[in-house]
Motif scaffolding. Sequence first.
Motif, PDB file in Angstrom:
ATOM      1  N   TYR A 158       0.640  -1.110  -0.070  1.00  0.00           N
ATOM      2  CA  TYR A 158       0.068   0.118   0.059  1.00  0.00           C
ATOM      3  C   TYR A 158       0.720   1.272   0.098  1.00  0.00           C
ATOM      4  CZ  TYR A 158      -3.945  -2.890   0.608  1.00  0.00           C
ATOM      5  OH  TYR A 158      -5.119  -3.737   0.221  1.00  0.00           O
ATOM      6  N   SER A 159       2.010   1.032   0.592  1.00  0.00           N
ATOM      7  CA  SER A 159       3.093   2.274   0.433  1.00  0.00           C
ATOM      8  C   SER A 159       3.281   2.666  -1.102  1.00  0.00           C
ATOM      9  CB  SER A 159       4.242   2.035   1.168  1.00  0.00           C
ATOM     10  OG  SER A 159       3.975   2.113   2.652  1.00  0.00           O
ATOM     11  N   LEU A 160       3.488   1.562  -1.915  1.00  0.00           N
ATOM     12  CA  LEU A 160       3.801   1.839  -3.310  1.00  0.00           C
ATOM     13  C   LEU A 160       2.733   1.992  -3.791  1.00  0.00           C
ATOM     14  CD1 LEU A 160       6.287   1.451  -5.090  1.00  0.00           C
ATOM     15  CD2 LEU A 160       5.630  -0.713  -5.755  1.00  0.00           C
ATOM     16  N   TYR A 161       1.636   1.739  -3.663  1.00  0.00           N
ATOM     17  CA  TYR A 161       0.142   2.093  -4.464  1.00  0.00           C
ATOM     18  C   TYR A 161      -0.103   3.501  -4.485  1.00  0.00           C
ATOM     19  CZ  TYR A 161      -4.595   1.499  -6.321  1.00  0.00           C
ATOM     20  OH  TYR A 161      -5.692   1.520  -6.700  1.00  0.00           O
ATOM     21  N   LEU A 162      -0.015   4.309  -3.244  1.00  0.00           N
ATOM     22  CA  LEU A 162      -0.317   5.447  -2.942  1.00  0.00           C
ATOM     23  C   LEU A 162       0.219   6.570  -4.065  1.00  0.00           C
ATOM     24  CD1 LEU A 162      -1.766   8.014  -1.307  1.00  0.00           C
ATOM     25  CD2 LEU A 162      -0.034   7.925   0.035  1.00  0.00           C
ATOM     26  N   PRO A 163       1.578   6.567  -4.354  1.00  0.00           N
ATOM     27  CA  PRO A 163       2.247   7.229  -5.414  1.00  0.00           C
ATOM     28  C   PRO A 163       1.804   6.831  -6.541  1.00  0.00           C
ATOM     29  CG  PRO A 163       4.015   5.833  -4.281  1.00  0.00           C
ATOM     30  CD  PRO A 163       2.895   5.892  -3.427  1.00  0.00           C
ATOM     31  N   PHE A 164       1.628   5.595  -6.810  1.00  0.00           N
ATOM     32  CA  PHE A 164       0.825   5.311  -8.432  1.00  0.00           C
ATOM     33  C   PHE A 164      -0.310   5.730  -8.670  1.00  0.00           C
ATOM     34  CE2 PHE A 164      -1.768   2.073 -10.512  1.00  0.00           C
ATOM     35  CZ  PHE A 164      -1.140   1.802 -11.559  1.00  0.00           C
ATOM     36  N   ALA A 165      -1.178   5.731  -7.617  1.00  0.00           N
ATOM     37  CA  ALA A 165      -2.536   6.236  -7.736  1.00  0.00           C
ATOM     38  C   ALA A 165      -2.517   7.868  -7.994  1.00  0.00           C
ATOM     39  CB  ALA A 165      -3.307   6.022  -6.507  1.00  0.00           C
ATOM     40  N   GLN A 166      -1.710   8.532  -7.105  1.00  0.00           N
ATOM     41  CA  GLN A 166      -1.436   9.989  -7.431  1.00  0.00           C
ATOM     42  C   GLN A 166      -0.866  10.409  -8.777  1.00  0.00           C
ATOM     43  OE1 GLN A 166       1.228  10.609  -4.210  1.00  0.00           O
ATOM     44  NE2 GLN A 166      -0.245  11.433  -2.865  1.00  0.00           N
ATOM     45  N   VAL A 167       0.014   9.632  -9.315  1.00  0.00           N
ATOM     46  CA  VAL A 167       0.395   9.884 -10.949  1.00  0.00           C
ATOM     47  C   VAL A 167      -0.544   9.631 -11.863  1.00  0.00           C
ATOM     48  CG1 VAL A 167       2.764   9.925  -9.984  1.00  0.00           C
ATOM     49  CG2 VAL A 167       1.609   7.990 -10.959  1.00  0.00           C
ATOM     50  N   ALA A 218      -2.065  -9.539   8.055  1.00  0.00           N
ATOM     51  CA  ALA A 218      -2.345  -8.874   6.735  1.00  0.00           C
ATOM     52  C   ALA A 218      -3.201  -7.732   6.890  1.00  0.00           C
ATOM     53  CB  ALA A 218      -2.590  -9.816   5.748  1.00  0.00           C
ATOM     54  N   GLN A 219      -4.172  -7.887   7.576  1.00  0.00           N
ATOM     55  CA  GLN A 219      -5.062  -6.660   8.048  1.00  0.00           C
ATOM     56  C   GLN A 219      -4.351  -5.482   8.868  1.00  0.00           C
ATOM     57  OE1 GLN A 219      -7.472  -6.191   5.853  1.00  0.00           O
ATOM     58  NE2 GLN A 219      -7.215  -8.492   5.336  1.00  0.00           N
ATOM     59  N   MET A 220      -3.518  -6.119   9.531  1.00  0.00           N
ATOM     60  CA  MET A 220      -2.786  -4.986  10.664  1.00  0.00           C
ATOM     61  C   MET A 220      -1.945  -4.216   9.840  1.00  0.00           C
ATOM     62  SD  MET A 220      -0.278  -6.159  13.762  1.00  0.00           S
ATOM     63  CE  MET A 220      -1.552  -7.121  14.588  1.00  0.00           C
ATOM     64  N   GLY A 221      -1.051  -4.867   8.754  1.00  0.00           N
ATOM     65  CA  GLY A 221      -0.175  -4.311   7.873  1.00  0.00           C
ATOM     66  C   GLY A 221      -0.912  -3.285   7.209  1.00  0.00           C
ATOM     67  N   THR A 222      -2.112  -3.445   6.577  1.00  0.00           N
ATOM     68  CA  THR A 222      -2.788  -2.254   5.847  1.00  0.00           C
ATOM     69  C   THR A 222      -3.091  -1.244   6.901  1.00  0.00           C
ATOM     70  OG1 THR A 222      -4.120  -4.231   4.489  1.00  0.00           O
ATOM     71  CG2 THR A 222      -5.000  -2.138   4.558  1.00  0.00           C
ATOM     72  N   ALA A 223      -3.754  -1.537   8.003  1.00  0.00           N
ATOM     73  CA  ALA A 223      -3.904  -0.342   8.895  1.00  0.00           C
ATOM     74  C   ALA A 223      -2.568   0.451   9.326  1.00  0.00           C
ATOM     75  CB  ALA A 223      -4.549  -0.847  10.246  1.00  0.00           C
ATOM     76  N   ILE A 224      -1.410  -0.206   9.511  1.00  0.00           N
ATOM     77  CA  ILE A 224      -0.120   0.423   9.668  1.00  0.00           C
ATOM     78  C   ILE A 224       0.218   1.202   8.627  1.00  0.00           C
ATOM     79  CG2 ILE A 224       2.190   0.031  10.305  1.00  0.00           C
ATOM     80  CD1 ILE A 224       1.521  -2.217  11.909  1.00  0.00           C
ATOM     81  N   ALA A 225       0.281   0.754   7.316  1.00  0.00           N
ATOM     82  CA  ALA A 225       0.230   1.364   6.201  1.00  0.00           C
ATOM     83  C   ALA A 225      -0.516   2.585   6.022  1.00  0.00           C
ATOM     84  CB  ALA A 225       0.055   0.589   4.827  1.00  0.00           C
ATOM     85  N   GLY A 226      -1.791   2.705   6.442  1.00  0.00           N
ATOM     86  CA  GLY A 226      -2.441   4.007   6.600  1.00  0.00           C
ATOM     87  C   GLY A 226      -2.012   4.795   7.568  1.00  0.00           C
ATOM     88  N   VAL A 227      -1.509   4.506   8.763  1.00  0.00           N
ATOM     89  CA  VAL A 227      -1.027   5.470   9.867  1.00  0.00           C
ATOM     90  C   VAL A 227       0.355   6.243   9.065  1.00  0.00           C
ATOM     91  CG1 VAL A 227      -0.008   5.663  11.957  1.00  0.00           C
ATOM     92  CG2 VAL A 227      -1.989   4.232  11.651  1.00  0.00           C
ATOM     93  N   VAL A 228       1.089   5.180   8.598  1.00  0.00           N
ATOM     94  CA  VAL A 228       2.501   5.708   7.890  1.00  0.00           C
ATOM     95  C   VAL A 228       2.154   6.750   7.026  1.00  0.00           C
ATOM     96  CG1 VAL A 228       4.530   5.004   6.561  1.00  0.00           C
ATOM     97  CG2 VAL A 228       3.763   3.589   8.537  1.00  0.00           C
ATOM     98  N   GLN A 229       1.102   6.627   6.145  1.00  0.00           N
ATOM     99  CA  GLN A 229       0.947   7.589   4.932  1.00  0.00           C
ATOM    100  C   GLN A 229       0.243   8.526   5.411  1.00  0.00           C
ATOM    101  OE1 GLN A 229       1.911   7.204   1.932  1.00  0.00           O
ATOM    102  NE2 GLN A 229       3.100   5.179   2.535  1.00  0.00           N
ATOM    103  N   ILE A 230      -0.507   8.587   6.496  1.00  0.00           N
ATOM    104  CA  ILE A 230      -1.023   9.892   7.255  1.00  0.00           C
ATOM    105  C   ILE A 230       0.073  10.718   7.746  1.00  0.00           C
ATOM    106  CG2 ILE A 230      -2.403  10.656   9.020  1.00  0.00           C
ATOM    107  CD1 ILE A 230      -4.403   8.358   8.568  1.00  0.00           C
ATOM    108  N   VAL A 231       1.050  10.042   8.669  1.00  0.00           N
ATOM    109  CA  VAL A 231       2.035  10.817   9.102  1.00  0.00           C
ATOM    110  C   VAL A 231       3.044  11.490   7.925  1.00  0.00           C
ATOM    111  CG1 VAL A 231       4.058  10.797  10.266  1.00  0.00           C
ATOM    112  CG2 VAL A 231       2.124   9.624  11.226  1.00  0.00           C
ATOM    113  N   GLY A 232       3.134  10.633   6.832  1.00  0.00           N
ATOM    114  CA  GLY A 232       4.113  11.114   5.936  1.00  0.00           C
ATOM    115  C   GLY A 232       3.435  12.121   5.120  1.00  0.00           C
ATOM    116  N   GLN A 233       2.022  12.506   4.864  1.00  0.00           N
ATOM    117  CA  GLN A 233       1.418  13.285   4.315  1.00  0.00           C
ATOM    118  C   GLN A 233       1.807  14.634   4.764  1.00  0.00           C
ATOM    119  OE1 GLN A 233      -2.506  12.091   4.022  1.00  0.00           O
ATOM    120  NE2 GLN A 233      -2.546  11.995   1.691  1.00  0.00           N
ATOM    121  N   HIS A 234       2.033  14.735   6.140  1.00  0.00           N
ATOM    122  CA  HIS A 234       1.927  16.094   6.887  1.00  0.00           C
ATOM    123  C   HIS A 234       3.526  16.272   7.299  1.00  0.00           C
ATOM    124  CE1 HIS A 234      -2.147  14.879   7.377  1.00  0.00           C
ATOM    125  NE2 HIS A 234      -2.427  16.188   7.334  1.00  0.00           N
TER     126      HIS A 234
END
Length: 942
Positions: A241-250, A363-379
């Motif tokens: 999911y960390s790699l999916y975010l920039p892919f979706a943005q571009v 697997a679901q825990m990893g998805t949630a952690i990816a969300g937290v990491v990306q939220i922090v990363g955005q700011h």
Amino acid sequence: MLSRLFLIRPGEGRTVALVVGLMFLSVAGMTVGESGASALFFERVGPDALPRVYLLQGVVGLVAMLVLTAVLGRFERRRTYVLLPLLLAALIGIERVLLVVAVPGIYHALWLTTTIGSLVQGVYLWGTAGSVTDTRRAKRLFPLFGGGSILGAVAGGLGTRPLAAAFGAENLLIVWALAFVATSVLTAAVLGVRRREARRRLARRPVTALGELREGFRFVRRSPLLIWMSVASILFSILYYSLYLPFAQVATARYPDPEALAGFFGLFWAVVTSAAFVMSILLANRLLGWFGAAAMILVLPVLYSGAFTTLLLASTFGTLVTIRFGVSAWLQGVSSTSWEALVNVVPEHRRDQTRAFLNGGPAQMGTAIAGVVQIVGQHALSVAQSAAIGLAASLITAVVAWNIRRSYTGALADAIRAGRPRVFDDAIPNSAVALRRDATAIGLAVDALRDPDPRVRRLGGELLEGADDVRANDALRVGLHDEDALVRATAVRALGTSLADDELTRAFGDEDPVVRRTAVAVAREVPASLVFDADPGVVARAAGRLLAEPAGVEAATAIERLIGDADPTTRLLAVNAIGAAPPSGEGTRLARLALEDPSPAVRVAAVEAVASQGGEVAIAAGLDALASPEPAVRAVGRATLRRTGLDGRASALDELVSRWSALARNDTDRAASVTDDGEAADLLRATLGARARSRALIALSAALVRSDDPPATDRALEILADPTAGEVANALETIQAAAPATRPLLALWEPAGARRVGPSTADTVEAIANDEDPFVREVAELVRSSRDRGGSVARTRGSMSQVELVLILRRIPLFSALEPAELQRVAAIAGERTYADGEVIGVEGDVGDEMHVIVDGTVRVVRGDTAIARRGPGDIVGEMAVITKEPRIASLVAEGDVRTLRIEHHAFEGMLRERPDIAIGVMRILADRLSAAAAPVEHPTA
């Protein structure tokens, strides 16, 4: 031609076509819908909202898995598989309506629906495929089914752009919903589910989703391999999911129009899936054979490391599309299959729980952690800093994957030593190839063939079976000369048709019959001389192979000789050989010779052998089998008629139902008319009632040949045939719903099944005394004679009649639950014995070959000079020595006059094999006595 190419056997064509069509349609619809939902989300909400959605996705994914597990544990699975896509279609339809009115949060709901849809789709697709295949068929057909799903993804991806251009991105949801509706129809066709069903199904063991996760966690924490896989599941979800975010943005920036964005996503995933399919077909087995499944997992974090390193340098549209393509193609084509292969090291009964834990927890825990990491990363983080964190995470994942590889070797070694060498027996869902080898597993198996323990060598040979590898073949050829016969047999079976002529000749002449039997099974040609072998198993297999050959006359003579053998095991070998032989007139003739065999197992095999010949003779054999008193024979008769069809013989089936129903009702009326009191009258009622139920089961078995739900009704019949079984109420309800006309017969299993029709008279008993069954006549005569004594039965000394023996056995707790017909079998092997006061029945230290059921008197159990117990009427003594074949641990001495029923060792063993419920009763008695012996002695207090 196509059937041969795809390994489809006769009779499988329709099922395979339906399942492949089901896979294709469902995955194609899912691909279109997922592309449309993603495009709408990114265009209306924006990819920057993805981190928050990841948090929701982790929670929703976990909850959905828990709910789905609970649903599958509580409801009939086949109908659940049909209903699940309909529920998804309804959900998507509602969401399409809500799009029109612009309900807040609808686009987030659409995104989460794709998560739920993917989870549910995997369950009902592969659940349906598993319901219509056994383990061996799954290994052949699952790769074909996986190919259908892959082609569906390609077709759906290529079709998304034109569909979006023609109808709009919003209306791709309608296409998605319609695909789910059509999927439901196809699922019903595959499973044979009809609208009519039983109001109540047979009770199922409650399964809770949390219980599955809890059991999975308990097992996982004891395995180093599964602990590392759990950590990897978390990390792989974060990386994905960390790699999916920039892919979706571009992608969103490049295609601001939702229809164009949906078309891009569809085309992208079509290309990815096509590449993954090619990799799966051309590379997966080769890579697994060269490097092993664990090494293929290690490649994935290396690819992620390269991807995030590239992002540190450039994050253009072309770069991200290329990175995403490479990682996704490898993930789908090789890594996913390798991951499932690792789970196959787990014992089969634990695999579902393990997969439920890995998919529902880490697997679901990893998805949630990816969300937290990306939220922090955005700011707080730049693009480069986020890429650096991804690179660090991928390097950590590589370390974890390395530990997976190390622990996998230990898990494989444990599996071999625990007797679980076939770690690739189960077909891998979503794979386009059947796994045939793994480098690590092959290396361990080769080492196992050199182990000093012959049991380990056997298991090593089994693991190498079917492995197309030079190391495996060389090791197996050494195994052909092993000192252990079972190792030699395993090597012969594993090498199969690759055996050289001199190796086959040596195997045909091996001193051990197991090796010779195995050689006959794998050889392309069998020497005619083997029909004269000293071992019946070798003769049977060889003759079966030669029936259609020039040596068919000698082969037929050999099989006919085996069918006439006194040993039922030998007869069974012969009939099974006929069933495995190609259809022929001679095979049919020989199989029909065994249709009246005294052994139920031989009769079952005979019906199957005749059925394998096909045609009118198979239908006749199926109809005859339905009239058998043995449930197993009736079951194979039902299966035969369902497979072959009635072909104009429906009237014969109806006549069978009518005739046996009438006989059952007649017995019911006669049993109800016996109103006398006393043991003899009670036995007569029980005998007639049991025969009525037996005859009713024949009528029910015939009536349910045309059942819409064979598994449920067959299970219901099994329950009714076993007097000790529970769930009778549910079984009756199931049968009544499937065949309402049988309702009068079902009353026989109700508490008031025997109805009173009037007072018992001399004429009534006289009529029963003329019954065709000699035992019924004898019991009726005893009832008639007991009237003169006020209902009491005369007790005789010396030789007792069979009826008297049955009456005695009914009072014994061990035998009290048996039907009168079964008591007759016990009585037939029991001999009456009398002992005077002080007479020794059994001597401590002697090897016992008999047990005694005490009829009258008391038996003292003496160890040394001490009496340790006393047994009275209804007790069994001497059974320990008979069961263990060890010397008696105590003497048995008559205390006063004693009368017993003596049962010899060999007769007792035969009885236990024939009636497992008697064996259970004996075990209960032994458990009680062991508990009593282990209980602390209570000393009286002063």
